[in-house]
Motif scaffolding. Structure first.
Motif, PDB file in Angstrom:
ATOM      1  N   ALA A 118      76.464 -46.261 -18.196  1.00  0.00           N
ATOM      2  CA  ALA A 118      76.913 -47.200 -17.174  1.00  0.00           C
ATOM      3  C   ALA A 118      76.201 -46.978 -15.848  1.00  0.00           C
ATOM      4  CB  ALA A 118      78.417 -47.087 -16.980  1.00  0.00           C
ATOM      5  N   HIS A 119      75.859 -48.084 -15.184  1.00  0.00           N
ATOM      6  CA  HIS A 119      75.192 -48.023 -13.889  1.00  0.00           C
ATOM      7  C   HIS A 119      76.157 -47.591 -12.780  1.00  0.00           C
ATOM      8  CE1 HIS A 119      71.516 -50.733 -14.896  1.00  0.00           C
ATOM      9  NE2 HIS A 119      72.012 -50.220 -15.998  1.00  0.00           N
ATOM     10  N   ASP A 120      77.449 -47.887 -12.949  1.00  0.00           N
ATOM     11  CA  ASP A 120      78.457 -47.555 -11.938  1.00  0.00           C
ATOM     12  C   ASP A 120      79.331 -46.409 -12.432  1.00  0.00           C
ATOM     13  OD1 ASP A 120      77.674 -49.690 -10.215  1.00  0.00           O
ATOM     14  OD2 ASP A 120      78.757 -51.081 -11.520  1.00  0.00           O
ATOM     15  N   ASN A 121      79.924 -45.668 -11.489  1.00  0.00           N
ATOM     16  CA  ASN A 121      80.780 -44.538 -11.849  1.00  0.00           C
ATOM     17  C   ASN A 121      82.194 -45.013 -12.176  1.00  0.00           C
ATOM     18  OD1 ASN A 121      78.520 -43.111 -11.210  1.00  0.00           O
ATOM     19  ND2 ASN A 121      79.369 -42.085  -9.426  1.00  0.00           N
ATOM     20  N   ASP A 122      82.304 -45.798 -13.246  1.00  0.00           N
ATOM     21  CA  ASP A 122      83.565 -46.436 -13.610  1.00  0.00           C
ATOM     22  C   ASP A 122      84.394 -45.490 -14.468  1.00  0.00           C
ATOM     23  OD1 ASP A 122      85.626 -47.993 -14.592  1.00  0.00           O
ATOM     24  OD2 ASP A 122      84.385 -49.785 -14.788  1.00  0.00           O
ATOM     25  N   GLU A 126      84.606 -46.200 -18.889  1.00  0.00           N
ATOM     26  CA  GLU A 126      84.032 -45.005 -19.492  1.00  0.00           C
ATOM     27  C   GLU A 126      85.130 -43.941 -19.572  1.00  0.00           C
ATOM     28  OE1 GLU A 126      80.895 -45.509 -20.419  1.00  0.00           O
ATOM     29  OE2 GLU A 126      80.956 -47.432 -19.398  1.00  0.00           O
ATOM     30  N   LYS A 127      84.771 -42.763 -20.029  1.00  0.00           N
ATOM     31  CA  LYS A 127      85.740 -41.670 -20.015  1.00  0.00           C
ATOM     32  C   LYS A 127      86.080 -41.326 -18.564  1.00  0.00           C
ATOM     33  CE  LYS A 127      84.992 -39.867 -24.576  1.00  0.00           C
ATOM     34  NZ  LYS A 127      85.117 -38.697 -25.442  1.00  0.00           N
ATOM     35  N   PRO A 128      87.303 -40.860 -18.307  1.00  0.00           N
ATOM     36  CA  PRO A 128      87.722 -40.638 -16.918  1.00  0.00           C
ATOM     37  C   PRO A 128      86.761 -39.772 -16.108  1.00  0.00           C
ATOM     38  CG  PRO A 128      89.621 -40.522 -18.376  1.00  0.00           C
ATOM     39  CD  PRO A 128      88.422 -40.637 -19.261  1.00  0.00           C
ATOM     40  N   TYR A 129      86.112 -38.804 -16.749  1.00  0.00           N
ATOM     41  CA  TYR A 129      85.219 -37.919 -15.995  1.00  0.00           C
ATOM     42  C   TYR A 129      83.962 -38.626 -15.503  1.00  0.00           C
ATOM     43  CZ  TYR A 129      83.144 -37.250 -20.708  1.00  0.00           C
ATOM     44  OH  TYR A 129      82.596 -37.419 -21.964  1.00  0.00           O
ATOM     45  N   TYR A 130      83.694 -39.827 -16.021  1.00  0.00           N
ATOM     46  CA  TYR A 130      82.496 -40.533 -15.578  1.00  0.00           C
ATOM     47  C   TYR A 130      82.596 -40.921 -14.101  1.00  0.00           C
ATOM     48  CZ  TYR A 130      78.166 -43.099 -16.462  1.00  0.00           C
ATOM     49  OH  TYR A 130      76.860 -43.521 -16.451  1.00  0.00           O
ATOM     50  N   GLY A 131      83.812 -41.071 -13.602  1.00  0.00           N
ATOM     51  CA  GLY A 131      83.984 -41.386 -12.198  1.00  0.00           C
ATOM     52  C   GLY A 131      83.450 -40.304 -11.292  1.00  0.00           C
ATOM     53  N   GLN A 132      83.467 -39.056 -11.755  1.00  0.00           N
ATOM     54  CA  GLN A 132      82.958 -37.934 -10.960  1.00  0.00           C
ATOM     55  C   GLN A 132      81.528 -37.563 -11.335  1.00  0.00           C
ATOM     56  OE1 GLN A 132      85.343 -34.382 -11.233  1.00  0.00           O
ATOM     57  NE2 GLN A 132      83.916 -33.141 -10.008  1.00  0.00           N
ATOM     58  N   TRP A 133      81.204 -37.685 -12.615  1.00  0.00           N
ATOM     59  CA  TRP A 133      79.940 -37.147 -13.105  1.00  0.00           C
ATOM     60  C   TRP A 133      78.947 -38.215 -13.552  1.00  0.00           C
ATOM     61  CZ3 TRP A 133      79.134 -32.261 -11.979  1.00  0.00           C
ATOM     62  CH2 TRP A 133      80.242 -31.415 -11.805  1.00  0.00           C
ATOM     63  N   GLY A 134      79.202 -39.470 -13.236  1.00  0.00           N
ATOM     64  CA  GLY A 134      78.327 -40.537 -13.700  1.00  0.00           C
ATOM     65  C   GLY A 134      76.881 -40.366 -13.282  1.00  0.00           C
ATOM     66  N   LEU A 137      75.246 -37.633 -15.335  1.00  0.00           N
ATOM     67  CA  LEU A 137      75.058 -38.037 -16.727  1.00  0.00           C
ATOM     68  C   LEU A 137      73.910 -39.031 -16.862  1.00  0.00           C
ATOM     69  CD1 LEU A 137      78.805 -38.305 -17.772  1.00  0.00           C
ATOM     70  CD2 LEU A 137      77.138 -36.652 -18.649  1.00  0.00           C
ATOM     71  N   ARG A 138      73.770 -39.918 -15.890  1.00  0.00           N
ATOM     72  CA  ARG A 138      72.634 -40.844 -15.913  1.00  0.00           C
ATOM     73  C   ARG A 138      71.314 -40.088 -15.779  1.00  0.00           C
ATOM     74  NH1 ARG A 138      76.393 -43.967 -13.062  1.00  0.00           N
ATOM     75  NH2 ARG A 138      75.636 -43.329 -11.007  1.00  0.00           N
ATOM     76  N   ALA A 139      71.292 -39.066 -14.916  1.00  0.00           N
ATOM     77  CA  ALA A 139      70.069 -38.276 -14.748  1.00  0.00           C
ATOM     78  C   ALA A 139      69.715 -37.550 -16.045  1.00  0.00           C
ATOM     79  CB  ALA A 139      70.246 -37.279 -13.607  1.00  0.00           C
ATOM     80  N   TYR A 140      70.733 -37.006 -16.711  1.00  0.00           N
ATOM     81  CA  TYR A 140      70.494 -36.342 -17.995  1.00  0.00           C
ATOM     82  C   TYR A 140      69.952 -37.330 -19.018  1.00  0.00           C
ATOM     83  CZ  TYR A 140      71.180 -33.827 -22.338  1.00  0.00           C
ATOM     84  OH  TYR A 140      70.966 -33.241 -23.556  1.00  0.00           O
ATOM     85  N   SER A 141      70.545 -38.501 -19.063  1.00  0.00           N
ATOM     86  CA  SER A 141      70.146 -39.531 -20.019  1.00  0.00           C
ATOM     87  C   SER A 141      68.663 -39.876 -19.867  1.00  0.00           C
ATOM     88  CB  SER A 141      71.007 -40.792 -19.808  1.00  0.00           C
ATOM     89  OG  SER A 141      70.529 -41.877 -20.554  1.00  0.00           O
ATOM     90  N   ASP A 168      81.121 -28.608 -21.153  1.00  0.00           N
ATOM     91  CA  ASP A 168      82.104 -29.293 -21.997  1.00  0.00           C
ATOM     92  C   ASP A 168      82.051 -30.807 -21.811  1.00  0.00           C
ATOM     93  OD1 ASP A 168      83.062 -28.966 -19.376  1.00  0.00           O
ATOM     94  OD2 ASP A 168      85.153 -29.076 -20.009  1.00  0.00           O
ATOM     95  N   ILE A 169      81.792 -31.257 -20.590  1.00  0.00           N
ATOM     96  CA  ILE A 169      81.692 -32.689 -20.333  1.00  0.00           C
ATOM     97  C   ILE A 169      80.456 -33.266 -21.011  1.00  0.00           C
ATOM     98  CG2 ILE A 169      81.170 -34.369 -18.508  1.00  0.00           C
ATOM     99  CD1 ILE A 169      83.210 -32.930 -16.780  1.00  0.00           C
ATOM    100  N   LEU A 170      79.339 -32.581 -20.888  1.00  0.00           N
ATOM    101  CA  LEU A 170      78.126 -33.066 -21.533  1.00  0.00           C
ATOM    102  C   LEU A 170      78.300 -33.111 -23.048  1.00  0.00           C
ATOM    103  CD1 LEU A 170      75.191 -33.981 -21.361  1.00  0.00           C
ATOM    104  CD2 LEU A 170      74.514 -31.557 -21.389  1.00  0.00           C
ATOM    105  N   ALA A 171      78.900 -32.070 -23.625  1.00  0.00           N
ATOM    106  CA  ALA A 171      79.088 -32.036 -25.081  1.00  0.00           C
ATOM    107  C   ALA A 171      79.995 -33.165 -25.538  1.00  0.00           C
ATOM    108  CB  ALA A 171      79.664 -30.681 -25.494  1.00  0.00           C
ATOM    109  N   ASP A 172      81.054 -33.433 -24.796  1.00  0.00           N
ATOM    110  CA  ASP A 172      81.971 -34.515 -25.177  1.00  0.00           C
ATOM    111  C   ASP A 172      81.281 -35.869 -25.096  1.00  0.00           C
ATOM    112  OD1 ASP A 172      84.929 -35.431 -25.574  1.00  0.00           O
ATOM    113  OD2 ASP A 172      84.172 -36.641 -23.911  1.00  0.00           O
ATOM    114  N   TRP A 173      80.545 -36.083 -24.025  1.00  0.00           N
ATOM    115  CA  TRP A 173      79.863 -37.367 -23.819  1.00  0.00           C
ATOM    116  C   TRP A 173      78.826 -37.611 -24.910  1.00  0.00           C
ATOM    117  CZ3 TRP A 173      74.994 -38.891 -21.211  1.00  0.00           C
ATOM    118  CH2 TRP A 173      75.010 -40.226 -20.773  1.00  0.00           C
ATOM    119  N   LEU A 174      78.043 -36.585 -25.223  1.00  0.00           N
ATOM    120  CA  LEU A 174      77.032 -36.718 -26.268  1.00  0.00           C
ATOM    121  C   LEU A 174      77.674 -36.881 -27.641  1.00  0.00           C
ATOM    122  CD1 LEU A 174      74.392 -34.069 -25.115  1.00  0.00           C
ATOM    123  CD2 LEU A 174      74.302 -36.551 -24.829  1.00  0.00           C
ATOM    124  N   GLY A 175      78.802 -36.216 -27.858  1.00  0.00           N
ATOM    125  CA  GLY A 175      79.498 -36.342 -29.140  1.00  0.00           C
ATOM    126  C   GLY A 175      79.975 -37.753 -29.402  1.00  0.00           C
TER     127      GLY A 175
END
Length: 500
Positions: A118-122, A126-134, A137-141, A168-175
């Motif tokens: 997602a382009h926005d930290n929604d 998305e999963k609730p943590y995307y609001g903080q780590w969006g 996560l985009r940079a990793y992607s 743990d957040i990265l592992a959950d998102w990738l999973g």
């Protein structure tokens, strides 16, 4: 065809009512699951109820258009959030084999959405943590995909992106991504087996680099192995895919389409939410709906008129840097549309100059044209959403048996894409107190009251100017919001044929 079943990605008007209305204007009966079985915003639908409904309804159906995420994970948005295992999702997918065995002649068209970045930290879609780590996560992607494509020179950027994220957040998102990709791989097997007649795997809100592009390449490689490209489309899109697959099911192609751009270089213009230029995006959406480019307008089944930006899409209009530039000439584009209509050609207009609504300058210029005579109109959300809808309108235009239903579908797009998306939602937002783009909270009631006050007179005026006096009547319900945010409005309307 007598009856079509639709399992949509969710219950928003563009994903449920729009595709259903396109089928109904051709006289086809459309069956949809009960509301309680379908997702509501980020709340998953009832997959057991969906299975039971499908098995009950299949006996009288000729075609099925099904969103894999809804059937297997409770919805397109819930599929990014729920923790259901891959095994559970694949077990739910087996119902498609069962319905095919029960009714071998059933045409099953399925679509899945490659998980977006997602382009926005929604934190709701998305999963609730995307609001903080969006952002991280985009940079990793992007870094992951760059490494995969360009090699070890990109290793440092990926290591830095990984270090910036909790493990743990990265592992959950990738999973979650891996589970959904495995679901799509199994759908490719169903396509190869003949359970599915056609499959679309689309990229939602994508970019040239990212994990969605990486997933796309893996799915394409599997498609190569299976030899299923004749019945497969992988391209940028999402919410509009039910329209394309309904068009393909109701009127098999190939249909010849003449594409007319608003600028001579329109095919080369850049989109904000897609990974390719406008011309390649158009070709992908044409193919998904069973269409091919025509050599001349005279040899076309319909004209797809595409308003592109001068160079690149922009969020705010007017934008004189990349959208409204000398690289296109809107008056000449409108003159060409007038000539096409006067020549009695079917014209479907896709406005992709800006995402999330029609271009105000073009809309003003169009007011001298008989807009009710358009075969289709679309200008909503991403360029892919707009194009897929406009193409479906064009494909189905020759099958229209219910003139009022066609007028209703056409008018609904003008209300939503022009009056709401381009104007009213900004007017409402400006009168609220610093509303969140993700959740209006206690301001929802005030927002809906403002919406009704602002847009209702404009809806009536639009009807009077372009649709009244043609033996049709308009019944308008109270406008409101689909979800507790301003992004999607609901405009209940029914067009009826006058009795006389």
């Amino acid at each position: 065809m007598r009856r079509l079943l639709l399992i949509p990605p969710d219950t928003r008007p563009p994903t449920l009512e729009l595709p259903a209305s396109l089928a109904r204007m051709t006289g086809v009966e459309v069956g949809v699951p009960p509301a309680r079985a379908l997702p509501a915003f980020f709340t998953p639908g009832d997959t057991d109820a969906l299975r039971a409904w499908l098995l009950k309804m299949v006996a009288g159906a000729d075609a099925l258009v099904v969103c894999l995420e809804t059937l297997c994970l409770g919805g397109m948005i819930p599929a990014r959030r729920v923790s259901d295992s891959l095994e559970v999702a694949l077990e739910r997918l087996k119902v498609l084999r069962e319905v095919k065995e029960r009714r071998p002649g059933l045409q099953i068209s399925a679509f899945g959405v490659i998980v977006r970045v997602a382009h926005d930290n929604d934190p709701h879609e998305e999963k609730p943590y995307y609001g903080q780590w969006g952002r991280e996560l985009r940079a990793y992607s992007a870094a992951f995909d760059r490494l995969a494509r360009h090699g070890e020179s990109e290793r440092g950027a990926l290591d830095a992106a990984r270090a910036a994220l909790p493990a743990d957040i990265l592992a959950d998102w990738l999973g979650t991504r891996e589970r959904n990709r495995a679901l799509h791989l199994e759908a490719l097997n169903l396509l190869a087996e003949g359970v599915l007649g056609h499959l679309c795997l689309t990229l939602d809100d994508t970019t040239p680099y990212g994990l969605a592009a990486y997933d796309r390449r893996l799915l394409e490689a599997r498609a190569d192995e299976l030899g299923v490209w004749e019945r497969l489309d992988i391209y940028p899109g999402a919410d509009e895919v039910p329209c394309a697959l309904i068009a393909r099911a109701l009127r098999p192609g190939p249909h010849r389409v003449w594409v007319r751009y608003s600028g001579l270089g329109g095919a080369e213009t850049e989109m904000l939410y897609e990974d390719r230029p406008a011309g390649e995006l158009v070709r992908a959406h044409l193919r998904a709906a069973g269409c091919v480019p025509a050599e001349t307008p005279d040899g076309a089944d319909f004209v797809l008129a595409v308003n592109t930006p001068g160079l690149r899409q922009a969020h705010r209009q007017p934008d004189f840097a990349t959208v409204d530039t000398p690289h296109r000439h809107l008056p000449a584009f409108v003159d060409a549309l007038r000539a096409e209509l006067e020549a009695h050609r079917r014209v479907s207009l896709a406005d992709i100059a800006y995402p999330n609504g029609a271009e105000s300058r073009l809309w003003t210029m169009l007011q001298g044209l008989p807009l009710a005579r358009l075969a289709g109109f679309s200008a909503w959300n991403t360029a892919g959403n707009t194009l897929g809808t406009a193409v479906a309108f064009g494909v189905l235009a020759p099958l229209v048996t219910d003139r009022a239903a066609h007028a209703g579908a056409l008018f609904a797009r003008m209300v939503d894409d022009v009056l709401y998306q381009s104007w009213a939602r900004y007017a409402v937002r400006d009168r609220l107190s610093d509303p969140s783009p993700f959740d209006l909270g206690p301001q929802r009631e005030a927002a809906e009251t403002l919406l009704r006050e602002l847009i209702t007179p404009r809806i009536q005026a639009l009807w009077e100017r372009h649709f009244a006096g043609q033996g049709l009547g308009l019944e308008l319900g109270p406008p409101h919001l689909a979800w507790p945010r301003l992004f999607t409005g609901v405009f209940p309307l029914t067009v009826t044929a006058d009795r006389g």
